[in-house]
Design an enzyme around this catalytic site. Structure first.
Site, PDB file in Angstrom:
ATOM      1  N   TYR A  90      38.117  45.690  43.048  1.00 15.11           N
ATOM      2  CA  TYR A  90      36.682  45.800  43.310  1.00 15.11           C
ATOM      3  C   TYR A  90      36.369  47.182  43.908  1.00 15.11           C
ATOM      4  O   TYR A  90      35.461  47.883  43.440  1.00 15.11           O
ATOM      5  CB  TYR A  90      36.223  44.700  44.275  1.00 15.11           C
ATOM      6  CG  TYR A  90      34.760  44.766  44.632  1.00 15.11           C
ATOM      7  CD1 TYR A  90      33.792  44.219  43.796  1.00 15.11           C
ATOM      8  CD2 TYR A  90      34.323  45.386  45.810  1.00 15.11           C
ATOM      9  CE1 TYR A  90      32.440  44.278  44.112  1.00 15.11           C
ATOM     10  CE2 TYR A  90      32.979  45.455  46.137  1.00 15.11           C
ATOM     11  CZ  TYR A  90      32.044  44.891  45.292  1.00 15.11           C
ATOM     12  OH  TYR A  90      30.705  44.968  45.605  1.00 15.11           O
ATOM     13  N   SER A 130      29.223  50.417  46.647  1.00 17.72           N
ATOM     14  CA  SER A 130      29.653  49.567  47.756  1.00 17.72           C
ATOM     15  C   SER A 130      30.233  50.446  48.848  1.00 17.72           C
ATOM     16  O   SER A 130      30.637  51.580  48.598  1.00 17.72           O
ATOM     17  CB  SER A 130      30.724  48.587  47.255  1.00 17.72           C
ATOM     18  OG  SER A 130      31.349  47.917  48.321  1.00 17.72           O
TER      19      SER A 130
END
Length: 265
Positions: A161, A138
């Site tokens: 995350y 990401s």
């Protein structure tokens, strides 16, 4: 040449879109999902729409590492070899904060589960042709907190995350330099793609889901990526780029791998 390809997190978003693209080309697909009904419906739809009957499914809950191990055993029994493993399954928002084993849910699903699955499936990848492991990272990457990972310190979704995605990227870089004959690439598939995960997290999207599926398709198959072992592809920029500095920090990577191996002994 037709490939044997396993995609985790196939029933939604990028994984689902990538599966359709690869199925249309006639590749043999092994699709993972958490819900057997949704997975079976997807397999039936792909077969019908692509006229490709070589689509198979495996069910596992990546919030339970024992279930990941069970699935990996099943794959080893039923699959002769793998050319490509796409570790796509991931979680951002979750109704639960911790995995069955007590780890932060985002670390468990986004990092520990793919680490364990990949480790168990290396014998099949070693039998593949110019095998590749594609790990879904990401643009959000931040320093790993072991207290958060181990479930000792609460964290919000954004923080854990980003930490889990850096852990995955660090491991990808490490793994690339441990294996011979297998190309490992980590990829940011694009920020705020039109997926359920992004919409639940941010209520908006910037790009269509196909932006992510197209790069996964290319990374899995194109010769252009064969020489990029250990590299990080940033699909926001459309090129290979540097990941978070900890990816290349030898002591930080060693600590991560040591802790992970103790968890997954």
């Amino acid at each position: 040449m037709k490939k044997n390809i396993l995609i985790t997190g196939s029933t939604d978003g990028i994984g689902k879109s990538t599966a359709f693209k690869l199925a249309k080309e006639g590749h043999t697909l092994y699709l993972h999902g958490r819900n057997s009904n949704r997975l079976n419906q997807l397999i039936d739809t792909i077969k019908e729409e692509t006229n490709n009957n070589n689509i198979y499914g495996f069910v596992a809950d990546f919030a339970d590492l024992s279930d990941v191990k069970r699935m990996s055993d099943e794959v080893q029994k039923e699959v002769k070899y793998l050319d490509v493993l796409i570790n796509n399954a991931g979680v951002f928002n979750s109704p639960i904060s911790y995995s069955k084993q007590g780890y932060d849910i985002r670390y468990a699903v986004n990092y520990l589960a793919p680490y364990l699955l990949t480790r168990e499936l290396l014998p099949l990848l070693n039998l593949g042709h110019q095998s590749r492991i594609i790990n879904l990272s990401s643009a959000a990457q931040s320093e790993v907190s072991y207290d958060v990972m181990m479930g000792k310190q609460p964290s919000n979704a954004n923080a854990s995350y980003a930490q889990s995605k850096l852990a995955l990227t660090m491991w990808s870089y490490y793994l690339a330099h441990q294996l011979e004959g297998i190309t490992v690439i980590s990829v940011n598939p694009g920020s705020l793609l039109n997926t359920k995960m992004a919409l639940e997290a941010y209520g908006q999207h910037w790009s269509p889901v196909d932006k992510g599926a197209n790069i996964l398709y290319d990374l899995a198959l194109s010769e252009n990526h064969a020489a990029h072992n250990g590299d990080y592809f940033d699909n926001d920029a459309g090129r290979y780029a540097k990941a978070h500095p900890d990816t290349y920090n030898e002591s930080a990577v060693k600590q991560l791998i040591d802790v992970t191996n103790k968890i997954l002994h």
